[in-house]
Design a protein around this motif. Structure first.
Motif, short mmCIF file in Angstrom:
data_model
loop_
_atom_site.label_atom_id
_atom_site.label_comp_id
_atom_site.label_asym_id
_atom_site.label_seq_id
_atom_site.Cartn_x
_atom_site.Cartn_y
_atom_site.Cartn_z
N HIS A 47 0.84 -1.21 0.00
CA HIS A 47 0.00 0.00 0.00
C HIS A 47 0.87 1.26 0.00
O HIS A 47 0.60 2.21 -0.71
N HIS A 48 1.90 1.27 0.82
CA HIS A 48 2.83 2.40 0.89
C HIS A 48 4.12 2.04 0.16
O HIS A 48 4.92 1.27 0.68
N GLU A 97 -4.90 -0.41 8.00
CA GLU A 97 -4.54 -0.60 6.58
C GLU A 97 -3.85 -1.93 6.32
O GLU A 97 -3.12 -2.09 5.35
N HIS A 99 -2.89 3.92 12.08
CA HIS A 99 -2.72 4.00 10.62
C HIS A 99 -2.42 2.61 10.05
O HIS A 99 -3.10 2.12 9.15
ZN LIG Z 1 -1.65 4.84 4.60
#
Ligand SMILES: [Zn+2]
Length: 239
Positions: free
Chosen positions: A51-52, A211, A207
């Motif tokens: 995702h990151h 996620e 966070h």
């Molecule tokens: Zn994020």
């Protein structure tokens, strides 16, 4: 599947580092950290899906220091890195928001906020703040992790809004969309006051914690369609 072309994002979506052409095994994770890259390579990954990713708007682009080390590990091992940011938050079935909703027993019937990234739906079984917090602790954060809760005015919950990660800036949009409570990853100073003054409850569940579900869901679906092996590797993160 994710339609990255339809989003305005903070970094490039898709293949960020190109490696070998043939794929057999894909390892998904939340963030392309050095620990994740090393674990995925050790697990025999041909491609990583996160995702990151590595590249964000505002970086100066030099491959030195920690960023250079991450890229060097990937390129030395000749593995590919795929990263999907907002498209992976937003996907209606496999995205972070949809998957977080599933873990809370919530289904969105509307969207709100920038690029329609916020999800909102009927509170279903979670008619009180206590029930919502318990569902977050049970389905998302697990035991031993503090959830930050700013209670609203104690109203019964009819509509719950949520947006994973650092979406505290969506709180006002959630309130305008009719939410009685808002769940996201992080809190900043202003949200505490907004919750108290509008009566809408605010929950920050982490966070990373909010996620963890999108990348493996997207990777599993893509790998099933393509006949590839997939596994998710979790690198614990207190955030
Ligand atoms: Zn994020």
């Amino acid at each position: 599947m994710l339609r990255p072309d339809t989003f305005k994002d903070y970094g490039p979506n898709g293949l960020q580092v190109a490696g070998r052409a043939e794929l057999r095994r894909v390892v998904s994770g939340v963030t392309a950290s050095l620990a994740f890259i090393d674990a995925a390579i050790a697990a025999g990954a041909d491609a990583l899906l996160v995702h990151h990713g590595l590249f964000w708007r505002g970086q100066d682009g030099r491959l030195t220091g920690w960023l250079g080390e991450r890229v060097r590990r990937l390129m030395r091992a000749d593995v590919n890195l795929f990263a999907y940011h907002l498209p992976l938050d937003a996907h209606a079935e496999f995205g972070n928001n949809a998957q977080l909703g599933r873990r809370l027993g919530l289904v969105a019937d509307a969207r709100f906020g920038d690029q329609q990234l916020g999800f909102i739906g009927d509170a279903a079984a979670l008619r009180t703040l206590a029930a919502l917090v318990a569902a977050v602790e049970q389905g998302v954060t697990g035991p031993g992790r503090a959830v930050t809760v700013v209670p609203g005015d104690g109203r019964p919950l009819a509509r719950i809004a949520w947006c994973t990660g650092g979406a505290q800036g969506f709180f006002e949009d959630a309130i305008a969309a009719g939410a009685d409570a808002f769940v996201t990853g992080e809190i900043s100073e202003p949200q505490a006051h907004l919750a108290r003054e509008t009566g809408v409850a605010f929950i920050a569940a982490g966070h990373h914690a909010t996620e963890c579900f999108g990348a493996p869901a997207v990777a599993a679906a893509a790998c099933a369609a393509l006949g590839l092996e997939h596994r998710f590797i979790e690198i614990p993160n207190p955030a």
